[in-house]
Write a protein that holds these residues in place. Structure first.
Motif, PDB file in Angstrom:
ATOM      1  N   ASN A 373      35.514  29.124  42.312  1.00  0.00           N
ATOM      2  CA  ASN A 373      35.354  30.574  42.459  1.00  0.00           C
ATOM      3  C   ASN A 373      34.004  30.941  43.062  1.00  0.00           C
ATOM      4  O   ASN A 373      33.917  31.858  43.877  1.00  0.00           O
ATOM      5  N   ASP A 403      39.061  34.216  39.498  1.00  0.00           N
ATOM      6  CA  ASP A 403      38.463  35.043  38.452  1.00  0.00           C
ATOM      7  C   ASP A 403      38.423  36.490  38.938  1.00  0.00           C
ATOM      8  O   ASP A 403      38.843  36.804  40.068  1.00  0.00           O
ATOM      9  N   ASN A 404      37.931  37.391  38.114  1.00  0.00           N
ATOM     10  CA  ASN A 404      37.939  38.823  38.455  1.00  0.00           C
ATOM     11  C   ASN A 404      37.119  39.127  39.707  1.00  0.00           C
ATOM     12  O   ASN A 404      37.506  39.978  40.521  1.00  0.00           O
ATOM     13  N   THR A 405      35.987  38.437  39.881  1.00  0.00           N
ATOM     14  CA  THR A 405      35.146  38.674  41.063  1.00  0.00           C
ATOM     15  C   THR A 405      35.875  38.265  42.333  1.00  0.00           C
ATOM     16  O   THR A 405      35.836  38.982  43.342  1.00  0.00           O
ATOM     17  N   ILE A 407      39.116  38.173  42.788  1.00  0.00           N
ATOM     18  CA  ILE A 407      40.180  39.157  43.012  1.00  0.00           C
ATOM     19  C   ILE A 407      39.614  40.422  43.650  1.00  0.00           C
ATOM     20  O   ILE A 407      40.185  40.952  44.621  1.00  0.00           O
ATOM     21  N   ASP A 408      38.475  40.901  43.137  1.00  0.00           N
ATOM     22  CA  ASP A 408      37.847  42.112  43.709  1.00  0.00           C
ATOM     23  C   ASP A 408      37.452  41.890  45.161  1.00  0.00           C
ATOM     24  O   ASP A 408      37.667  42.761  46.024  1.00  0.00           O
TER      25      ASP A 408
END
Length: 420
Positions: A373, A403-405, A407-408
């Motif tokens: 990531n 992870d969320n980062t 995806i953003d």
């Protein structure tokens, strides 16, 4: 033990038959040396010689089995003991109760405890300490208090071990207001706090970021003539660094001698504190002092400094430190590699970061979800979607996910993934 076994053999050869005391003494010695198989061989020989085992024999074997994690065998032997009408004593019950507590078999532990009381075997302070300590560690403090009340009803005042167990139980669950009350009760009951008492409270206050309370206790213990140990100083130094007071931590560090000697944990906490507040010069001076003291830095030490150097933009110094890491006989771990990848990327050396990512397996380290990531984040930030997508597919094949980062960043780059 070899001498004891030889004497036993000599006794038999000379027609002097060993009795239960002789056998039990040797069995107890064998169990204390964790020679359980040999102890059971002698136990079987004893029974074959029609020498009846007594409570000492059984208790030694049960305790030995419990100490070597052979819990089922210990319980089976206890049942054999009861079948032979050999009455267990307080040590027998205490060993088994401790065993059941370690297995979190609380129902069985309390059944044994109640059976002990019904058999008119008075529990010792050791038995009650075992129960209270294990219950507190599991967060079952109300049940622990019931045991303490039972102790008081029998006219036995709780000792320092029980008070410390209660303090530790409340501290583990961040109930510091209750821990404080217990502390005041023990002082009121003339039970003088020891270094472990203060250590428990100081450590827990630091973990709750109540360093002010921890420092007050430190002053109090010094006033009472209780000398702080490494654990207490390390807790205070770490707590001060975490709450943004590395300079105060350094002053405390310099006061450690001669009552305590800083260990690796203490040095790491200090270096981490100064790295986080941007004082790399002080952190590196502490590192130099540590190496001069003959204390060998560990991988955590290097990770702290490498991370701090990259964040300060000193990539060359960070890379040099990696060379020193190898010279000290250490290998980078997954955190080291992820730090290097992130550090190089943020300083604009994305190609170097990617090379480092690909070289990880040469050191026997497979990239994990975090490593993937981190490098994907940087490719997406540099608008290199094709390489980012290539790594995402590779990551999926290895069972890792965004992870969320990530995806953003994919959304910001207008990349649509079916898997998302």
């Amino acid at each position: 033990m070899h001498v004891a076994m030889s004497l036993l053999k000599t006794m038999t050869e000379r027609g002097c038959e060993p009795n239960v005391v002789t056998y039990s003494s040797i069995i107890d010695g064998l169990c204390k040396y964790n020679l359980i198989a040999e102890a059971f061989d002698l136990f079987m020989k004893m029974k074959n010689q029609i020498v009846l085992p007594d409570v000492v024999t059984y208790t030694s074997l049960i305790h030995g089995l419990c100490c070597t994690s052979k819990w089922n065998e210990a319980l089976a032997l206890f049942n054999e003991m009861l079948d032979r009408n050999v009455a267990p004593n307080v040590v027998t019950y205490s060993s088994l109760i401790h065993n059941m507590c370690l297995l979190s078999k609380w129902k069985e532990a309390f059944m044994l405890f109640n059976e002990m009381l019904d058999s008119h075997v008075a529990p010792s302070v050791v038995t009650l300490n075992i129960l209270v300590d294990q219950l507190c560690k599991q967060g079952m403090i109300m049940r622990a208090l019931c045991v303490v009340n039972m102790l008081i009803q029998r006219g036995i005042e709780p000792d320092i071990v029980i008070y410390n167990s209660l303090l530790d139980g409340y501290g583990l669950h961040r109930q510091m207001h209750r821990a404080k009350k217990v502390f005041h009760v023990m002082v009121k009951n003339d039970c003088k706090p020891n270094v472990r008492t203060y250590g428990i409270l100081i450590n827990r206050y630091c973990k709750c970021e109540r360093v002010d309370m921890a420092l007050n206790l430190h002053e109090e213990m010094l006033g009472e003539g209780v000398i702080p140990n490494n654990h207490i100083y390390s807790s205070l130094i770490h707590g001060l660094c975490v709450t943004g007071h590395p300079r105060t931590a350094l002053k405390l560090f310099k006061c450690m001698y001669p009552s305590a000697c800083p260990n690796l944990v203490t040095y790491n906490a200090l270096m981490d504190g100064f790295c986080k507040c941007g004082r790399l010069d002080v952190a590196l001076d502490i590192f130099q002092e540590m190496t001069m003291s003959k204390l060998k830095p560990g991988i955590v030490t290097y990770n702290i400094l490498i991370n701090g150097l990259f964040k300060a933009g000193r990539s060359k110094d960070a890379i040099d430190l990696i060379s020193k890491l190898f010279a000290d006989g250490l290998q980078p771990d997954i955190y080291t590699n992820t730090t290097v990848i992130c550090g190089l990327s943020r300083l604009g050396s994305l190609d170097e970061a990617y090379k480092h990512f690909r070289s990880m397996e040469e050191f026997g380290i497979s990239p994990d979800s975090s490593s993937y990531n981190v490098i994907i984040h940087e490719f997406l930030r540099h608008k290199d979607r094709s390489r980012a997508m290539e790594l995402i597919h590779e990551m999926h094949d290895k069972g890792f996910f965004e992870d969320n980062t990530t995806i953003d960043l994919l959304r910001k780059n207008n990349v649509i993934q079916k898997s998302l």
